[in-house]
Design a protein around this motif. Structure first.
Motif, PDB file in Angstrom:
ATOM      1  N   GLY A  58      -6.338  -2.274   1.444  1.00  0.00           N
ATOM      2  CA  GLY A  58      -7.979  -2.617   1.011  1.00  0.00           C
ATOM      3  C   GLY A  58      -7.755  -3.986  -0.109  1.00  0.00           C
ATOM      4  O   GLY A  58      -6.601  -4.037  -0.613  1.00  0.00           O
ATOM      5  N   ARG A  59      -8.870  -4.078  -0.517  1.00  0.00           N
ATOM      6  CA  ARG A  59      -9.195  -4.946  -1.505  1.00  0.00           C
ATOM      7  C   ARG A  59      -9.660  -4.255  -2.853  1.00  0.00           C
ATOM      8  O   ARG A  59     -10.837  -3.734  -2.529  1.00  0.00           O
ATOM      9  N   TYR A  60      -9.158  -4.517  -3.976  1.00  0.00           N
ATOM     10  CA  TYR A  60      -9.517  -3.718  -4.946  1.00  0.00           C
ATOM     11  C   TYR A  60      -9.688  -5.009  -6.150  1.00  0.00           C
ATOM     12  O   TYR A  60      -8.958  -5.686  -6.869  1.00  0.00           O
ATOM     13  N   GLU A  61     -11.242  -5.203  -6.514  1.00  0.00           N
ATOM     14  CA  GLU A  61     -11.423  -6.296  -7.599  1.00  0.00           C
ATOM     15  C   GLU A  61     -11.183  -5.790  -8.826  1.00  0.00           C
ATOM     16  O   GLU A  61     -11.423  -4.593  -9.131  1.00  0.00           O
ATOM     17  N   PHE A  62     -10.832  -6.631  -9.901  1.00  0.00           N
ATOM     18  CA  PHE A  62     -10.664  -6.449 -11.310  1.00  0.00           C
ATOM     19  C   PHE A  62     -11.324  -7.637 -11.943  1.00  0.00           C
ATOM     20  O   PHE A  62     -11.723  -8.710 -11.413  1.00  0.00           O
ATOM     21  N   ILE A  63     -11.825  -7.258 -13.451  1.00  0.00           N
ATOM     22  CA  ILE A  63     -12.244  -8.468 -13.987  1.00  0.00           C
ATOM     23  C   ILE A  63     -11.699  -8.179 -15.549  1.00  0.00           C
ATOM     24  O   ILE A  63     -11.120  -7.326 -15.896  1.00  0.00           O
ATOM     25  N   GLY A  64     -11.572  -9.601 -16.212  1.00  0.00           N
ATOM     26  CA  GLY A  64     -11.563  -9.281 -17.730  1.00  0.00           C
ATOM     27  C   GLY A  64     -13.122  -9.194 -18.095  1.00  0.00           C
ATOM     28  O   GLY A  64     -13.960 -10.010 -18.098  1.00  0.00           O
TER      29      GLY A  64
ATOM     30  N   ALA B 134       0.925  -1.358  -0.072  1.00  0.00           N
ATOM     31  CA  ALA B 134      -0.037   0.008  -0.178  1.00  0.00           C
ATOM     32  C   ALA B 134       0.893   1.250  -0.125  1.00  0.00           C
ATOM     33  O   ALA B 134       1.963   1.315   0.554  1.00  0.00           O
ATOM     34  N   GLY B 135       0.503   2.414  -0.584  1.00  0.00           N
ATOM     35  CA  GLY B 135       1.127   3.705  -0.335  1.00  0.00           C
ATOM     36  C   GLY B 135       2.035   4.212  -1.322  1.00  0.00           C
ATOM     37  O   GLY B 135       2.896   4.971  -1.399  1.00  0.00           O
ATOM     38  N   VAL B 136       2.357   2.913  -2.161  1.00  0.00           N
ATOM     39  CA  VAL B 136       3.175   3.330  -3.510  1.00  0.00           C
ATOM     40  C   VAL B 136       2.494   2.830  -4.780  1.00  0.00           C
ATOM     41  O   VAL B 136       1.790   2.180  -4.933  1.00  0.00           O
ATOM     42  N   LYS B 137       3.327   3.679  -5.746  1.00  0.00           N
ATOM     43  CA  LYS B 137       2.858   3.162  -7.214  1.00  0.00           C
ATOM     44  C   LYS B 137       3.440   1.913  -7.705  1.00  0.00           C
ATOM     45  O   LYS B 137       4.475   1.563  -7.241  1.00  0.00           O
ATOM     46  N   VAL B 138       2.426   1.212  -8.223  1.00  0.00           N
ATOM     47  CA  VAL B 138       2.755  -0.392  -8.426  1.00  0.00           C
ATOM     48  C   VAL B 138       2.491  -0.494  -9.952  1.00  0.00           C
ATOM     49  O   VAL B 138       1.699   0.046 -10.556  1.00  0.00           O
ATOM     50  N   LYS B 139       3.422  -1.325 -10.664  1.00  0.00           N
ATOM     51  CA  LYS B 139       3.071  -1.766 -11.884  1.00  0.00           C
ATOM     52  C   LYS B 139       2.645  -3.050 -12.190  1.00  0.00           C
ATOM     53  O   LYS B 139       3.418  -4.000 -11.550  1.00  0.00           O
ATOM     54  N   LEU B 140       1.734  -3.105 -12.979  1.00  0.00           N
ATOM     55  CA  LEU B 140       0.882  -4.538 -13.102  1.00  0.00           C
ATOM     56  C   LEU B 140       1.268  -4.849 -14.521  1.00  0.00           C
ATOM     57  O   LEU B 140       1.028  -4.134 -15.312  1.00  0.00           O
ATOM     58  N   VAL B 141       1.836  -5.971 -14.693  1.00  0.00           N
ATOM     59  CA  VAL B 141       2.151  -6.740 -16.048  1.00  0.00           C
ATOM     60  C   VAL B 141       1.304  -7.901 -16.404  1.00  0.00           C
ATOM     61  O   VAL B 141       1.360  -8.857 -15.540  1.00  0.00           O
ATOM     62  N   ILE B 142       0.162  -7.587 -17.142  1.00  0.00           N
ATOM     63  CA  ILE B 142      -0.705  -8.324 -17.317  1.00  0.00           C
ATOM     64  C   ILE B 142      -0.314  -9.415 -18.836  1.00  0.00           C
ATOM     65  O   ILE B 142      -0.204  -8.669 -20.061  1.00  0.00           O
ATOM     66  N   ASP B 143      -0.244 -10.617 -18.582  1.00  0.00           N
ATOM     67  CA  ASP B 143       0.228 -11.412 -19.538  1.00  0.00           C
ATOM     68  C   ASP B 143      -0.875 -12.293 -20.108  1.00  0.00           C
ATOM     69  O   ASP B 143      -1.576 -13.400 -19.541  1.00  0.00           O
ATOM     70  N   ASN B 144      -1.578 -11.970 -21.327  1.00  0.00           N
ATOM     71  CA  ASN B 144      -2.759 -12.564 -21.804  1.00  0.00           C
ATOM     72  C   ASN B 144      -2.268 -13.843 -22.632  1.00  0.00           C
ATOM     73  O   ASN B 144      -1.670 -13.722 -23.729  1.00  0.00           O
ATOM     74  N   GLN B 145      -2.400 -14.985 -22.167  1.00  0.00           N
ATOM     75  CA  GLN B 145      -1.984 -16.042 -23.001  1.00  0.00           C
ATOM     76  C   GLN B 145      -2.842 -16.795 -23.776  1.00  0.00           C
ATOM     77  O   GLN B 145      -2.811 -17.945 -24.345  1.00  0.00           O
TER      78      GLN B 145
ATOM     79  N   VAL C  47      -6.656  -7.129  -6.307  1.00  0.00           N
ATOM     80  CA  VAL C  47      -5.585  -6.660  -5.694  1.00  0.00           C
ATOM     81  C   VAL C  47      -5.600  -6.263  -4.391  1.00  0.00           C
ATOM     82  O   VAL C  47      -6.652  -5.532  -3.988  1.00  0.00           O
ATOM     83  N   LEU C  48      -4.751  -6.819  -3.498  1.00  0.00           N
ATOM     84  CA  LEU C  48      -4.833  -6.785  -2.042  1.00  0.00           C
ATOM     85  C   LEU C  48      -3.633  -5.945  -1.607  1.00  0.00           C
ATOM     86  O   LEU C  48      -2.431  -6.147  -1.685  1.00  0.00           O
ATOM     87  N   ALA C  49      -4.097  -4.698  -1.419  1.00  0.00           N
ATOM     88  CA  ALA C  49      -3.074  -3.458  -0.817  1.00  0.00           C
ATOM     89  C   ALA C  49      -2.733  -3.760   0.727  1.00  0.00           C
ATOM     90  O   ALA C  49      -3.696  -3.624   1.458  1.00  0.00           O
ATOM     91  N   GLU C  50      -1.592  -3.966   1.197  1.00  0.00           N
ATOM     92  CA  GLU C  50      -1.447  -4.047   2.612  1.00  0.00           C
ATOM     93  C   GLU C  50       0.049  -3.443   2.924  1.00  0.00           C
ATOM     94  O   GLU C  50       0.987  -3.456   1.778  1.00  0.00           O
TER      95      GLU C  50
END
Lengths: 270, 106
Positions: free
Chosen positions: B86-92, B41-52, B103-106
């Protein structure tokens, strides 16, 4: 099938509402229907074209190509809507006066038309290219699923179009003397919403900082995916959890376009 | 002009300061793995989503305020946060029955 309908409905809603508002806003301009149809058709063609090269666009700028492209399209659309509104602010009274002479009286408004045709094309292109990519996904699914998803997509498109038409029909009931004031405000809010989206995609690409995020959270009060939330998102750019930067861009666009409209109006009156 | 300079500086600062923690998410048969991504939590984060998968997907999250197309057999980068715990839901969005996670930020 319902899922497909919902996706296509969401994507087509904003474009349909933009077209509905613009169609009402340009009511007294000669041959506007043809121009609006041209804008929408150009947008659809553009959406297919963009979807075809979207993957290459996406790879550009270190993976931020998608966001930079969307941001450019949004910025151009905001500029076009602003131009239209500023033009209307200086010519609106004249248009309203002529429109009152029942039906036939139309004015020439080439500048305003160019702006709105471009704005329509850009909005359809942006929303449409995502729909095209979704449809490409459908096309590779098994036969029976494909048919159901195809029907669902058509229903979604029809529902989006119906929403745009309803808004248009509703606006036509507004007395002509007030119509352009109402459509002017609606277009101003559309433009501000797009300016907010512009900031959102640039934050996602790490080009802009989010500042406070979220600035507020109304997701328990009015979730983004509720019916009202979806409608207000398309019309006003509503979001339940926006970042401060988005809100800043929203109001910066709102205020600056409003001031430009006021100036154009006072010049016209003088 | 001033605005342009600021924008330029911001766009340059991106790659130079590219020290954000990075988290990979795979998408296979329209399911995310891991389906719960723990991030600080509290920092910028980079998500790399790999669609196979062989079809495009739209990574979508109202809670994270993000939306990005991830092409078939490709990767996409999405910057998120700084997040409050906190908990941040995402979907395709194109396959929301199976493609969902958080995403669970802690």
């Amino acid at each position: 099938m319902f899922g497909a309908a919902l996706i296509v409905f969401r994507e087509s809603l904003e474009a349909a509402l933009v077209i509905g508002i613009v169609a009402a806003a340009t009511r007294p301009i000669a041959r506007r229907a043809r121009w609006i149809a041209l804008g929408a058709a150009a947008g659809v063609a553009g959406a297919v074209g963009v979807a075809a090269v979207a993957q290459s666009i996406s790879m550009m700028a270190g993976g931020a190509g998608q966001e930079l492209f969307t941001a450019t399209v949004l910025a151009l659309a905001v500029a076009m809507l602003a131009w239209h509104n500023i033009w209307m602010a200086s010519h609106g009274r004249e248009m309203a006066a002529r429109a009152r002479d029942v039906g036939r009286a139309v004015v020439r408004g080439d500048a305003a038309l160019t702006a709105i045709v471009t704005a329509i094309a850009l909005t359809v292109l942006r929303e449409g290219s995502e729909t095209v990519l979704f449809l490409i996904g459908i096309a590779s699914s098994p036969g029976t699923t494909r048919a159901a998803l195809g029907i669902g997509s058509l229903l979604g498109l029809a529902a989006g179009g119906a929403a745009g038409w309803l808004l248009y029909a509703g606006l036509l009931r507004v007395p002509v003397s007030r119509l352009f004031v109402v459509t002017g405000w609606l277009i101003l809010l559309l433009a501000a919403g797009m300016a907010g989206q512009f900031a959102r995609v640039l934050i996602q690409a790490d080009v802009l900082p989010a500042l406070a995020s979220p600035l507020w959270d109304t997701s328990s009060l009015m979730p983004d995916d509720s019916a009202l939330g979806t409608l207000l998102h398309a019309l006003l750019g509503y979001q339940a959890q926006p970042s401060a930067t988005q809100v800043l861009f929203y109001f910066a666009a709102l205020v600056s376009i409003f001031i430009a409209m006021r100036r154009a109006q006072s010049h016209a009156a003088a | 002009m001033a605005m342009k300079v600021v924008l330029l500086m911001l766009s340059l600062s991106g790659p130079v300061l590219a020290a954000e923690p990075e988290f990979a998410i795979q998408l296979h048969e329209h399911r995310f793995t891991p389906s719960e991504v723990k991030v600080p939590a509290g920092v910028k984060v980079k998500l790399v989503i790999d669609n196979q998968d062989a079809t495009p997907e739209e990574f979508d999250s109202f809670a994270l305020n993000r939306e990005k197309i991830v092409f078939a057999n490709s990767k996409a980068i999405v910057f998120i946060g700084p997040l409050k715990p906190g908990r941040y839901e995402f979907i395709g969005e194109f396959n929301r029955q199976t493609a969902n996670g958080a995403v669970l930020a802690e």
